[in-house]
Design a protein around this motif. Structure first.
Motif: not given
Ligand code: ZN
Length: 362
Positions: A145-159
């Motif tokens: 999703s856009d939310e996940v893509k955005q987080a990943l693009s900032k180097g954040r982990k998604v859990v």
């Protein structure tokens, strides 16, 4: 007089002749230019076309790749201690599954770790056409999703924090912790009479209520397809009657790689045909380890697992005997929040994590 006329006539003839020759020359020059230009223009057009087709092919292969990623072996899963087959067995075929077990302190060991056999690739049922890529028939999101893509693009982990086997009497305490930290999670539930308030609370507080089979009794769940279907339909109906939510998210008891059945593909086909998406996990807390684990160990298992991945689906249990999981949960959330991880509930937009499947087994 006639001589003069003759020579004038000759001069005219010569002039006409020259004109004609000049015309021929021009035609020949135009032809030559056309013969040079035409292939050049054609080359340019074909080159542009080739570029377009090549880009299109790249896009399509990315789609196919992201699909196949969900189907093939997750090597990390195999490396992580106790990640597969670590489901506790609160249930057995002799017990009344509506009641809590009499001896809750001893979940039996089950599903020993087995080498994972990669099944032969299944032949696609549809002949691929020229325009439609051969995408496997698996429901579920194929891209983040856009939310996940955005987080990943900032180097954040998604859990994604997931809790199996509830609801039990400790579920309220788990919900309290999640609520305290403003975290939404996913509960893969079984049918436990008398815990309807917990389900309603899950829905009201924004968690995802997902299915983990009606009974969790392997002999029932992994019987013939009609038994499997009944395990799904009865639980789906129950969740709907209590919460008004029609759940389409499922986790196999023991995970899809469990060794309790060699017919997992039949069940997966059933889920696919009915628009139900199944989720395994790629990070195990190992909180179902026989004898239990201290909270610090559970926390370390989760955090170390999350550190090695961009997107983690974490397996935990909110069962009646999971004191140390409950104790670990605030530590886990605090560490994840300190890492600036994005913690989300599983929804239909979540790209599934799938184990590979044991094609032969006991
Ligand atoms: Zn379970």
């Amino acid at each position: 007089m006639s001589k003069v006329a003759n020579s004038e006539h000759e001069i005219n003839e010569v002039a006409r002749h020259r004109k004609r020759i000049n015309l021929y020359k021009r035609i020949i020059i135009i032809l030559i230019i056309a013969m040079i230009l035409l292939p050049t223009i054609l080359c340019v057009v074909l080159f542009l076309r080739l570029n377009y087709v090549s880009n299109k092919l790249d896009e399509l292969s990315k789609v196919v790749y992201s699909n196949s990623q969900n189907l093939v072996v997750d090597n990390d899963v195999n490396q992580n201690q106790g990640e597969k087959g670590t489901e506790p067995d609160y249930y057995n075929s002799n017990s009344n599954t509506n009641n809590k077990p009499e001896n809750p302190t001893e979940p039996s060991t089950e599903a020993p770790t087995e080498p994972i056999v990669v099944p032969p690739t299944e032949a696609p049922t549809q002949a691929p056409t020229e325009t439609v890529p051969d995408v496997p028939k698996i429901p579920g999101a194929t891209e983040y999703s856009d939310e996940v893509k955005q987080a990943l693009s900032k180097g954040r982990k998604v859990v994604y924090l997931t809790f199996d086997d509830g609801p039990w009497e400790k579920t309220d305490a788990f919900l309290d912790v999640l609520n305290q930290y403003g975290v939404k999670a996913t509960f893969f539930i079984n049918y436990h009479e008398g815990f309807e308030d917990e389900l309603i609370r899950m829905r009201e507080e924004g968690h995802t209520i997902a299915m983990h089979s009606y009974s969790h009794v392997y002999e029932h769940v992994y019987g013939d397809i009609s038994e499997f279907e009944s395990e799904i339909v009865k639980l789906q109906d129950y969740i709907f009657s209590v919460t008004g939510v029609k759940s389409t998210i499922f986790r196999f008891p023991g995970g899809s790689s469990n060794s309790k059945t060699n017919k997992i593909h039949t069940y997966i086909d059933y889920l696919n045909d009915n628009g139900i998406v199944y989720y395994d996990w790629n990070v195990a807390s190992a909180d179902a380890t026989p004898g239990g684990l201290p909270a610090s160990k559970i926390c370390n298992n989760v955090i170390n697992g999350v550190k090695g991945k961009d997107v983690s689906v974490v397996l935990m249990h909110d069962a009646y005997d999971k004191d140390t999981t409950l104790e670990a949960l605030p530590m886990i959330i605090e560490k994840l929040q300190a890492m600036n991880a994005l913690i989300l509930p599983i929804t239909e937009d979540t790209v599934p994590v799938h184990h590979n499947h044991i094609s032969t087994g006991g």
